[in-house]
Design a protein around this motif. Structure first.
Motif: not given
Lengths: 302, 394
Positions: A78, A81, A85, A112, A115, A118-119
């Protein structure tokens, strides 16, 4: 260019020499991965061997020649991520790499990680699987294999090591259609380098690389035999080398080309963590190893 | 042009976030905050929001994502409540102690157990010592204004501490009020773009947040606490600038109502302040000099302002929507007692605990509390006593 020449031509971005235990495959794997990805890479390393040794640095100097950050144990994916970003606004070509242990991956960090996959966050997440929490004294993790003695699954008059079986994280990641999944081990360096090179080209989602790294300190093996154990793990089909992308499994050459698999005892015997196992235990491991291979064959259409 | 609308507290958060235009937003929906995440998603879907939204699977990840983005010096936002804040605690503490500025709104919620989703300030106040600034709002306009002010305060280079903008769950999160929404030009003129270095820069390799020896760590803490004190000044300055530019003055660290000549003071936090205003008016009509002190900032805690505001009064009482375990009092009561003790201001004070688990802090309750404060001044009720605003209170 062959793999040896290629690696020699690349800059070493990690602490020179050996900063971890003798025979540490985790440090070798990280060194190779960084050589392949190059200096436009940002590294995230949660608590574990590589945060404590190679990456954390020494005496106020860096352990790497690239920027690195330490997340907590459960949020490598996370936090990375978020870094990705933000980097997408600055320089989308920078590789965002996590190098986490099996505990930080299979146990506390799994949610995490799943997820982020998945994103389809475009990060490269490497699981350094040495089959227990080695940095803090060999506690059991989700990827610790059946029967292994760890400091939290001790062997005694009743206890016989870990009761349950190794959590198959790469297969889990494939089953949720992660952009690219591959299993690697440093005994097969051509295969290893090719997979990391491929990982660098994936731009449509999360890359999950699962690296089996023998750990002489935790496994109770001789440092000079680490590569031999990694090879035995593949040759006995204890550890299967394959790739997954876009609903297709591909069995990698070192595994595909096995004519006569070695018996699992080639891998298990002489490791102190398995010293208490008997023939019945070996048979149980053979059964699981065969089932996993049969399953992969079906998935890969072999 | 300012737009006038009828919005819930949650919608006010989303409007303010849109105006502040963070680079990255990562938030996980949780009752009673969910509408914040829904409205931001809908703004994004309608092309009204520039921010990138990372849709996370938990609060642990929402704070981790924005922490990662903050490492590149970006403006970030998240929001949560109650159990979500508890789940987030690990990266929450790390965000503030890394000194990454941001705004996180909290639609405050009672903590489990027993099971509850309703209002209480226990969630935010339980983590008041996690290094964040915490400002508590009385109404929806204040929420909207404080998100905008929050970024300006947090990103001030003499502060660099993240801020929680806290508001009572359901009572404000779901209640519709008239609000004025400033236009983008006004906000842009007030809130400059974020100006922070990119810590994770491939051209300047550094390691962020490695294991650190105690001799360094204690200096980081000392600096953090000092900057929290500097934040008091910055909160006041930003409040004044906002008041000048937007025409609304919330008072900075504290607010007050008919306090100037008051003999007796009701000390409140959050939405309860509204009920206390009504009670103050009622007692004033009876000829009793009742006044109100509203605590806005809990971190940094305005000890000087509170001591100054209560000095020379006859008695006061603090109404809490939270408990301070081990002290048999409310949290704001304990903080107030501490501030007065340090300042050497001595007057009878009472602690009232009410509104837990969504209980209504009715005006009748506050009215009775006001009467008890008057009694305490006469010595009829021992100073320091705690009273529970349960169904037997009246």
């Amino acid at each position: 260019m062959n793999t040896v020449d290629f690696l020699n031509s690349r800059e070493d971005l990690l602490s020179p020499g050996i900063s971890a235990c003798q025979g540490c495959m985790a440090e070798l794997s990280l060194r190779v991965i960084l050589k392949v990805l190059g200096e436009k890479t940002v590294l995230v390393v949660p608590p574990g061997c590589m945060a404590g040794a190679a990456v954390g640095g020494w005496n106020k100097s860096l352990g790497t020649k690239i920027p690195a950050a330490m997340p907590q144990l459960g949020n490598s994916a996370s936090m990375l991520a978020g870094i990705k970003a933000a980097y997408d606004l600055v320089d989308p070509d920078v590789h965002c790499l996590a190098y986490a242990g099996d505990g930080g991956t299979a146990d506390i960090g799994l949610q995490a990680l799943s997820a982020a996959a998945e994103r389809r966050d475009n990060i490269i997440y490497v699981c350094n699987d040495n089959e227990a929490y080695m940095n803090t004294g060999f506690q059991k993790s989700g990827t610790t294999p059946h029967g292994a003695r760890t400091s939290t699954t001790p062997v005694g008059s009743v206890g016989r090591g870990k009761v349950n079986f190794k959590k198959d994280v790469p297969m889990m990641m494939a089953m949720q259609n992660t952009a690219y999944v591959a299993t690697l081990t440093p005994a097969y360096m051509n295969d290893f380098v090719e997979k990391v090179q491929k990982a660098a080209t994936i731009k449509d989602g999360l890359v999950y690389l699962h690296v089996l790294n023998p750990c002489p300190t935790g496994w109770g093996t001789k440092p000079e035999n680490s590569i031999a154990y990694a090879r035995a793990a593949v040759q006995s089909r204890y550890f299967l080398l394959y790739e997954y992308r876009n609903y297709e499994f591909t069995v990698s050459a070192p595994t595909k080309n096995i004519r006569e698999p070695k018996d699992v005892t080639e891998f298990l015997q002489k490791q102190k963590r398995f010293a208490h196992l008997d023939e019945q235990d070996y048979e149980e491991v053979r059964r699981v190893v065969n089932s996993r291979w049969e399953n992969l064959k079906k998935l890969a259409g072999l | 042009m300012t737009r006038i609308d009828a919005l819930t507290g949650n919608e006010c958060v989303a409007e303010a976030v849109r105006l502040c235009s963070p680079d990255i937003i990562a938030a996980y929906p949780i009752t009673p905050q969910s509408v914040v995440v829904e409205v931001l998603a809908s703004m994004k879907a309608n092309g009204q929001l520039k921010s990138k939204i990372v849709d996370v699977e938990s609060e642990h990840s929402s704070m981790s994502v924005v922490k990662g983005a903050a490492m590149l010096g970006k403006r970030v936002f998240t929001a949560t409540a109650g159990q979500g804040l508890a789940y987030m605690y690990e990266p929450y503490f790390s965000m503030s102690t890394m000194r990454f500025p941001m705004v996180m709104t909290l639609a405050c919620r009672e903590m489990i157990s027993p099971g509850t989703v309703w209002c209480g300030l226990q969630d935010a106040l339980s983590v008041r010592d996690a290094g964040w600034m915490q400002i508590f709002c009385e109404n929806n306009q204040e929420i909207l204004d404080m998100v905008i002010q929050g970024y300006k305060i947090a990103e001030n280079h003499d502060v660099l501490i993240p801020m929680n903008v806290c508001y009572d769950g359901f009572y404000l999160s779901h209640q519709t009020e008239r609000v004025e929404i400033p236009d983008q030009e006004q906000v842009d003129a007030f809130l400059p773009p974020i100006d922070l270095p990119q810590y994770l820069d491939v051209n300047h390799p550094a390691i962020v947040d490695p294991n650190t020896v105690g001799s360094y760590l204690i200096r980081y803490r000392e600096d953090h606490l000092k900057c929290m004190q500097t934040a008091k000044k910055v909160i006041r300055e930003v409040n004044d600038e906002f008041a000048e530019k937007f025409g609304r003055n919330w008072g900075g660290l504290i607010g007050s109502y008919r306090l100037e000549d008051a003999d007796y003071v009701l000390v409140t936090i959050g939405a309860t302040t509204g009920a206390a205003r009504v009670v103050v008016d009622a007692w004033r009509e009876k000829g009793v000099k009742m006044g109100l002190l509203k605590i806005r900032a809990v971190r940094p805690f305005p000890e000087e302002e509170i001591a100054e505001a209560l000095k020379g009064r006859k008695a006061y009482g603090v109404i809490d929507r939270s408990v301070c375990f081990g002290w048999n009092r409310g949290i704001i009561a304990m903080e107030t007692f501490a501030a007065l003790g340090k300042a050497g201001v001595c007057l009878p004070g009472l602690s009232f605990v009410g509104g837990l688990g969504g209980l209504d802090l009715r005006t009748e309750y506050v009215d009775k509390a006001a009467g008890m404060i008057v009694e305490a001044a006469k010595g009829a009720i021992p100073a320091g006593e705690t009273f529970w605003m349960n169904e037997d209170f009246l």
